[in-house]
Motif scaffolding. Structure first.
Motif, PDB file in Angstrom:
ATOM      1  N   LEU A  88      29.493  45.182  42.930  1.00 45.55           N
ATOM      2  CA  LEU A  88      29.860  43.804  43.230  1.00 45.55           C
ATOM      3  C   LEU A  88      30.215  43.043  41.956  1.00 45.55           C
ATOM      4  O   LEU A  88      31.241  42.354  41.900  1.00 45.55           O
ATOM      5  N   LEU A  89      29.365  43.171  40.937  1.00 46.70           N
ATOM      6  CA  LEU A  89      29.634  42.474  39.674  1.00 46.70           C
ATOM      7  C   LEU A  89      30.898  43.009  39.022  1.00 46.70           C
ATOM      8  O   LEU A  89      31.710  42.240  38.494  1.00 46.70           O
ATOM      9  N   ARG A  90      31.076  44.320  39.076  1.00 42.47           N
ATOM     10  CA  ARG A  90      32.270  44.928  38.481  1.00 42.47           C
ATOM     11  C   ARG A  90      33.536  44.398  39.135  1.00 42.47           C
ATOM     12  O   ARG A  90      34.493  44.017  38.449  1.00 42.47           O
ATOM     13  N   GLU A  91      33.532  44.326  40.451  1.00 39.62           N
ATOM     14  CA  GLU A  91      34.710  43.829  41.160  1.00 39.62           C
ATOM     15  C   GLU A  91      34.926  42.337  40.901  1.00 39.62           C
ATOM     16  O   GLU A  91      36.066  41.875  40.813  1.00 39.62           O
ATOM     17  N   CYS A  92      33.833  41.588  40.783  1.00 36.70           N
ATOM     18  CA  CYS A  92      33.962  40.160  40.464  1.00 36.70           C
ATOM     19  C   CYS A  92      34.589  39.972  39.087  1.00 36.70           C
ATOM     20  O   CYS A  92      35.443  39.090  38.889  1.00 36.70           O
ATOM     21  N   LEU A  93      34.175  40.789  38.130  1.00 33.80           N
ATOM     22  CA  LEU A  93      34.752  40.704  36.792  1.00 33.80           C
ATOM     23  C   LEU A  93      36.238  41.058  36.814  1.00 33.80           C
ATOM     24  O   LEU A  93      37.060  40.387  36.175  1.00 33.80           O
TER      25      LEU A  93
ATOM     26  N   GLU B  22      42.658  36.934  37.505  1.00 33.23           N
ATOM     27  CA  GLU B  22      43.054  35.553  37.749  1.00 33.23           C
ATOM     28  C   GLU B  22      43.323  34.799  36.454  1.00 33.23           C
ATOM     29  O   GLU B  22      44.091  33.833  36.435  1.00 33.23           O
TER      30      GLU B  22
ATOM     31  N   ARG C 146      38.338  40.736  39.280  1.00 30.13           N
ATOM     32  CA  ARG C 146      39.097  39.641  39.899  1.00 30.13           C
ATOM     33  C   ARG C 146      39.190  38.439  38.969  1.00 30.13           C
ATOM     34  O   ARG C 146      40.253  37.828  38.828  1.00 30.13           O
ATOM     35  N   LEU C 147      38.065  38.105  38.325  1.00 33.28           N
ATOM     36  CA  LEU C 147      38.045  36.968  37.403  1.00 33.28           C
ATOM     37  C   LEU C 147      39.036  37.168  36.261  1.00 33.28           C
ATOM     38  O   LEU C 147      39.805  36.262  35.918  1.00 33.28           O
TER      39      LEU C 147
END
Length: 214
Positions: A11-16, A22, A18-19
């Motif tokens: 989850l954290l990896r995917e959030c990073l 962006e 995407r961030l």
């Protein structure tokens, strides 16, 4: 920037990922273990890599060891460690080559996305960026390793003269202090070096040995 992300928390990896996307960056690899992190850095030669500390296979310090291995094989490659933990020994190793481009931030202290992205930019530019808690732990570890760290400059000076073989009276003449002042300073040296009165060992000799080792 071209970035490698290494974190076993999906989850954290995917959030990073995407961030960073962006913000206009190109994540060239997103991996979840130490060996894969090293391979990704060597294969893609990114502008900067973000690496977690505890990843498979050991879930201890795998990420830091991967970061060190990557910099050994690709000197100067920028690495930002993003972790919940401070691993002092490996932080020192990571900083040892003094080439910059190293960061170590604690996850729960990255309060704002802008601060994180700014730190990432600075690491990519060759700057060293350390969380204040990391700095404090490094200093504390250094003080534990260096028995002379607690001494004042005057106490170090007198200890150096002791190492040269001068007596208290000779030291007093050389530094223009009274004999009682020199005796007080040297007493402080013994206390700070953890050398209580001991009939079986000479404190002066032990203090000089500590000085020479340091």
């Amino acid at each position: 920037m071209r970035i490698v992300v290494a974190d076993d928390a999906v989850l954290l990896r995917e959030c990073l990922v995407r961030l960073l996307a962006e913000d206009g960056h190109d994540v060239v690899a997103a991996v979840g273990d130490g060996p894969s992190a090293v391979q990704a850095v060597l294969a893609h030669r990114p502008d900067v890599s973000i690496v977690d500390v505890r990843m498979p296979p050991t879930h201890t310090d795998e990420g830091l060891r991967a970061a060190i291995a990557a910099r050994e094989q690709l000197p100067g490659t920028p690495i930002l460690v993003l972790s919940q933990y401070v691993e002092v020994s490996y932080v020192a190793d990571l900083l040892a080559d003094a080439s910059g481009g190293v960061g170590y931030l604690l996850k729960d202290r990255v309060a704002k996305v802008e601060e994180f992205l700014d730190a990432l930019d600075r690491v990519a530019g060759g700057t060293t960026v350390l969380d204040p808690q990391v700095v404090a732990r490094l200093l504390a570890a250094r003080q534990r390793r260096d028995p002379l760290a607690a001494l004042t400059s005057r106490e170090r000076e007198l200890l150096g003269l002791m190492a040269e073989g001068y007596s208290n009276s000779a030291i007093a003449k050389r530094v223009s202090l009274s004999g009682s002042a020199v005796e007080k300073h040297i007493g402080n040296v013994f206390v700070k070096l953890g050398l209580p009165p001991d009939e079986t060992q000479h404190r002066r000799v032990r203090a000089v040995l500590a000085y020479l080792r340091a």
